[in-house]
Write an enzyme that holds these catalytic residues in place. Sequence first.
Site, PDB file in Angstrom:
ATOM      1  N   MET A 337       0.832  -1.202   0.000  1.00  0.00           N
ATOM      2  CA  MET A 337       0.000   0.000   0.000  1.00  0.00           C
ATOM      3  C   MET A 337       0.868   1.253   0.000  1.00  0.00           C
ATOM      4  SD  MET A 337      -3.066   1.124   2.619  1.00  0.00           S
ATOM      5  CE  MET A 337      -4.080  -0.304   2.251  1.00  0.00           C
ATOM      6  N   GLY A 338       1.952   1.235   0.766  1.00  0.00           N
ATOM      7  CA  GLY A 338       2.855   2.378   0.792  1.00  0.00           C
ATOM      8  C   GLY A 338       3.508   2.609  -0.555  1.00  0.00           C
ATOM      9  N   TRP A 340       2.362   1.674  -3.382  1.00  0.00           N
ATOM     10  CA  TRP A 340       1.335   2.092  -4.332  1.00  0.00           C
ATOM     11  C   TRP A 340       1.129   3.605  -4.276  1.00  0.00           C
ATOM     12  CZ3 TRP A 340      -3.683   3.955  -2.814  1.00  0.00           C
ATOM     13  CH2 TRP A 340      -4.462   4.338  -3.913  1.00  0.00           C
ATOM     14  N   HIS A 341       1.165   4.174  -3.079  1.00  0.00           N
ATOM     15  CA  HIS A 341       0.996   5.621  -2.975  1.00  0.00           C
ATOM     16  C   HIS A 341       2.140   6.362  -3.658  1.00  0.00           C
ATOM     17  CE1 HIS A 341      -2.022   4.892   0.303  1.00  0.00           C
ATOM     18  NE2 HIS A 341      -2.557   5.939  -0.282  1.00  0.00           N
ATOM     19  N   GLY A 342       3.332   5.777  -3.648  1.00  0.00           N
ATOM     20  CA  GLY A 342       4.461   6.425  -4.311  1.00  0.00           C
ATOM     21  C   GLY A 342       5.780   5.885  -3.791  1.00  0.00           C
TER      22      GLY A 342
END
Length: 412
Positions: A337-338, A340-342
Amino acid sequence: MNFNFINLQPYGNPHYFIYLMIGLIPIILGLYHGHRFKIYECIFSVVFLFLVFDADKWQQGVSLIIYLLIELVITYCYLYYRKKGKNKTWVFYLAVFLSIVPLIMVKVQTAFPKAKIPGVLAFLGISYITFKTVQVIMEIRDGAIKEVNLGTYLRFLLFFPTFSSGPIDRYRRFAKECDIAPKRDQYVNDLGLATRYLFQGFLYKFVLGWFFGTYWLPRISRMALIAGTANGGLKLSWWLLAYMYCYSMYLFFDFAGYSLFAVSISYFMGIHTPMNFNKPFLSQNIKEFWNRWHMTLSFWFRDYIYMRFTFFAMKKKLFKNPVRLSQVAYLLLFLVMGFWHGLTWYYIVYGLFHAIAIIINDYWIRYKKKHKDKLPSNKFTKCLSIFVTFNVVCFSFLIFSGFLSQLWFGWM
């Protein structure tokens, strides 16, 4: 025709809704009288999708078309493979990997713009359309999806109310509604909910979101940077605390406002897109928070990363201790998830922070079960749980904001 005189980014400007509501009139009238104009809905969605691409960024539209072709080929090739009764694990992994390659390239290009990676298919909404594609491929593998209608699949991927920022719908749920018109009584009720969500979205995004994000946050940010440059320790701490709470409120109201707009427009179109937020700041622990915050994304990651890794690890007997297995699964989930954010340190730390918070929370829950007769449980402890969870979440949002980086470079 040049539309650049108005910001047509999805739900980004009140003027956007004038064009949107005009375009919705035939759909609303049709559904009210029991007819779904599917061709008009498709044209309507495509027009609004391409209007959000700036005139000088027409390549986004081309990238979208190329990306769709790639994803369609991958999905239907894998569907054909499964229909032959084959189910090799490596073929499944290959299909999933190929479907997310464009998104990975976009994330790398965003993080390292000087790399100039050739062939990057960057366009608004690539993340959410990728989530939908991966979901379909995984459910084809499970046997939950046995047929994928091309028209329905394209409408699902390009459903413009949720295209740019979710919520993330599920193909099977969407397919049940997209071809039929609801009964009049049901649709009248949907219109009432759609109107309510629309005005609630305006309150959240254009009033509260504006107040916290546009009016107040820059002032707090400036004062915190001044205090940091002057090495005013205690003063900086207070301004940093103010920034943390202000940014958290801005993030919630802005994002929840977007989600309410998406759900509202979906309801106007006779599609029950799931809600994305459910009073997240009333959560009593961090796990409950993720069951209330950006719920469709949380459930997507839970179903397609956490659960699948857990089943895989159990099947391969990678961990003897189920507690260790869940901890590793949480670390994997929130790291993904981290990323994915960038590909930036504060997004990755944000993911790790939540993984550790949930692991600690699980320890606490197990401890409470063993000592439930000794630990109090009343309104005070409930309020204390909400208070602690709220502050843990707000601190994670401070990390997520990247403001700590600004302060650090301000000190250098």
